[in-house]
Design a protein around this motif. Structure first.
Motif, short mmCIF file in Angstrom:
data_model
loop_
_atom_site.label_atom_id
_atom_site.label_comp_id
_atom_site.label_asym_id
_atom_site.label_seq_id
_atom_site.Cartn_x
_atom_site.Cartn_y
_atom_site.Cartn_z
N HIS A 134 37.34 66.02 -109.73
CA HIS A 134 37.90 67.31 -109.30
C HIS A 134 39.36 67.06 -108.94
CE1 HIS A 134 38.37 71.04 -106.95
NE2 HIS A 134 37.38 71.49 -107.70
N PRO A 135 40.30 67.32 -109.86
CA PRO A 135 41.70 66.95 -109.62
C PRO A 135 42.31 67.65 -108.42
CG PRO A 135 41.49 68.29 -111.61
CD PRO A 135 40.11 67.92 -111.19
N ALA A 136 41.93 68.90 -108.15
CA ALA A 136 42.53 69.61 -107.02
C ALA A 136 42.17 68.93 -105.71
CB ALA A 136 42.08 71.07 -107.01
N ALA A 137 40.91 68.50 -105.57
CA ALA A 137 40.49 67.81 -104.34
C ALA A 137 41.25 66.50 -104.19
CB ALA A 137 38.99 67.56 -104.38
N ALA A 138 41.40 65.78 -105.30
CA ALA A 138 42.15 64.51 -105.26
C ALA A 138 43.61 64.76 -104.87
CB ALA A 138 42.06 63.82 -106.62
N ALA A 139 44.22 65.80 -105.43
CA ALA A 139 45.62 66.10 -105.13
C ALA A 139 45.80 66.47 -103.67
CB ALA A 139 46.11 67.23 -106.03
N ARG A 140 44.85 67.26 -103.12
CA ARG A 140 44.94 67.62 -101.71
C ARG A 140 44.84 66.37 -100.83
NH1 ARG A 140 40.97 71.53 -103.52
NH2 ARG A 140 41.97 73.56 -103.93
N ARG A 141 44.00 65.43 -101.24
CA ARG A 141 43.83 64.18 -100.48
C ARG A 141 45.13 63.37 -100.48
NH1 ARG A 141 39.48 63.11 -102.95
NH2 ARG A 141 40.01 61.30 -104.24
N VAL B 13 48.31 71.49 -109.97
CA VAL B 13 46.93 71.01 -110.00
C VAL B 13 45.97 72.06 -109.45
CG1 VAL B 13 45.34 69.23 -109.21
CG2 VAL B 13 47.68 68.61 -109.78
N VAL B 14 46.31 72.61 -108.28
CA VAL B 14 45.36 73.54 -107.67
C VAL B 14 45.31 74.87 -108.43
CG1 VAL B 14 45.57 72.48 -105.40
CG2 VAL B 14 47.07 74.39 -105.99
N ALA B 15 46.42 75.24 -109.08
CA ALA B 15 46.42 76.48 -109.86
C ALA B 15 45.54 76.37 -111.09
CB ALA B 15 47.85 76.84 -110.29
#
Length: 544
Positions: A76-83, A106-108
């Motif tokens: 899940h790239p958005a979760a990784a980016a938020r981390r 990423v989140v978009a």
């Protein structure tokens, strides 16, 4: 005292050689090179959960976020980016515009609507939270997300924030706004974005062309418009705006016919038969352009000299063409017997008089050139004829004649005969504004010589850009990768009940565009031969 060896060690550690987290630094660099987001995140998570404090530079966090935004990721790239972003803030590393943009991208990309909202929140608050100015690339993924979601209201909010941040949309962003407006059935917004697209691009991509085709084939497009309008007002608006549009709203009602067609060399549409316009800058921009040239010239020239020229020009307004004398007289004269060829200049003047029924052009020459030419009787006789007919203005000593011929051509809204590409320091002062480029396309006349006779290469008989006609039809050029204008495909879009229109000369910004088909063909051939010849012009700066 530090030794050379110490300095070398420090440099190696600065590159991640032996410092803390050096293994992770090397892994990130390698993963970035390979585009391996999964391996990079695995290394990051392992280091973050380890016993040692994880210390990364801001650019390394950016590496991770950029990888997640651009490379395939199995989780899940958005979760990784938020981390990654949370760790960055916790470590005290300052985010940059690139940080926020990558995170927003990423989140978009998440399929849910919350991701698009989060991305917009990141971009819209980056100035207040971090003192960062968003750029076009910051907004693009957000608009793309709202485009996928079909959320017109939120897409308009993004555009409003772009305007407040002085960020201008380009084709992908305008196409996104146009598509969400079309899906919402908002004809007024589609019309607005049609004109924003017209100003933003010359030719559209295939993707944008398909968006336009979808709108014009819809029931909402057929219902939009008015059955009656003031035809004189429409014509006046087209002239004032330089040709190619009126911006007075959808004209006519009923279904549209959308065709993919070719356009002939003279600008005749192969679908509806109308003649396309050679689009000029509008009158307001023309006046602004003339004022900017005047302001710059008065700063750099002797003020009294240029002011005198402006006053003189105000009394002599009837010229159809301005001639850059030095550029023509020095054309291909860089050989041993070459010099300042008044014969070439006279050939151009003669050709212009033939073309304009005996009317004289205005030749601009520097004073030092005239003084030298007057020493020869034949030259003196010709110069006296020009002066007697008001066909010569001599720029004074210490001046740069570029200011004079450029201001005259713009101020009088007429043609300029020169092969000068207008790229040197003077023209750099004008900036890279699109209206300067458009003005050159419409007003500059290039030239060659054939057995002593001047061959004028007139501006193209039509412009390859989106055009709106006085009957409410549209013509949209699609990108042609070969660069061959003859091969370009156009969208011809008109109401179904329109019959084939008569061929009428169009007017743009007060300049008639009345080339016959033979003239258009000759012009195309002249352009081709001129490009093949690739002439070298001589030195043309006159100052002292």
């Amino acid at each position: 005292m530090a030794t050379a060896a110490d300095g070398g060690t420090r440099r190696r550690r600065g590159r991640g050689g032996k410092g803390p987290n050096s293994d992770l630094s090397r892994t990130l660099t390698d993963c970035t090179r390979r585009g391996d987001a999964a391996a990079a995140m695995a290394a990051f998570d392992a280091a973050a959960s380890g016993p040692d404090d994880l210390r990364l530079a801001a650019h390394q966090y950016n590496q991770l976020l950029h990888l997640l935004a651009t490379a395939p990721f199995p989780g899940h790239p958005a979760a990784a980016a938020r981390r990654v972003f949370a760790h960055m803030l916790g470590a005290g590393a300052a985010p940059s515009e690139a940080t926020i943009t990558s995170l927003a991208r990423v989140v978009a990309a998440d399929a849910d609507a919350e991701g698009a909202d989060e991305a917009f929140a990141l971009v819209s608050t980056m100035r207040d939270k971090y003192g960062l100015a968003p750029r076009l690339r910051s907004y693009s993924p957000v608009l793309a997300a709202f485009r996928r979601a079909g959320d017109a209201g939120k897409a308009y909010a993004v555009e409003a924030h772009m305007a407040a941040s002085a960020v201008s949309p380009e084709e992908p962003e305008v196409a996104a706004l146009l598509e969400v407006s079309a899906k919402a059935g908002d004809a007024d917004k589609v019309y607005e974005y049609m004109h924003k697209l017209r100003r933003a691009v010359g030719c559209v991509t295939e993707e944008t062309a398909e968006v336009l085709e979808g709108w014009f084939r819809s029931e909402e497009a057929a219902a939009a418009g008015k059955a009656e309008w003031d035809a004189c007002r429409v014509k006046e608006a087209i002239v004032a705006k330089g040709g190619g549009c009126h911006q007075l709203g959808w004209l006519r009602t009923g279904p549209w016919t959308v065709q993919r067609v070719r356009v002939a060399a003279d600008g005749e549409c192969g679908g509806c038969g109308c003649r396309l316009a050679s689009v000029d800058i509008d009158m307001e921009d023309t006046h602004k352009f003339a004022d900017s040239i005047s302001g710059l010239a008065l700063e750099r020239e002797t003020k009294a000299n240029f002011s005198h020229f402006q006053e003189w020009l105000e009394e002599h307004k009837e010229y159809e063409a301005i001639v850059d004398g030095a550029n023509i007289a020095l054309y291909q004269q860089n050989f041993s017997e070459g010099g300042f060829s008044l014969v070439q200049l006279d050939a151009v003047v003669t050709e212009l008089r033939d073309r304009y029924n005996g009317k004289w052009p205005l030749v601009v020459l520097h004073n030092k050139r005239i003084a030298k030419l007057m020493e020869t009787p034949s030259n003196r006789h010709l110069i006296e004829i020009w002066r007697a007919n008001g066909a010569l203005y001599t720029s004074p000593s210490g001046s740069n004649d570029d200011w004079y011929w450029l201001y005259a051509a713009i101020g009088l809204n007429c043609l300029l005969v020169t092969n000068d590409e207008m790229r040197d320091h003077i023209f750099e002062l004008l900036g890279s504004s699109s209206f300067f480029y458009k003005w050159k396309q419409r007003h500059r006349v290039k030239y060659t010589f054939n057995k002593g006779k001047a061959v004028l290469v007139l501006p193209p008989p039509y412009s390859s850009e989106i055009q709106e006609s006085e009957t409410g039809s549209w013509h949209v050029p699609i990108e042609e990768k070969s660069g061959d204008e003859r091969a370009r495909t156009w969208l011809c879009i008109g109401r179904t009940d329109l019959t084939k229109l008569p061929r009428e000369p169009l007017v743009a910004n007060g300049v008639a565009q009345d080339l016959s088909p033979s003239e258009a063909s000759n012009g195309a051939g002249q352009r081709q031969s001129a490009e093949q010849a690739a002439p070298v012009t001589g030195k043309r700066k006159d100052r002292d």
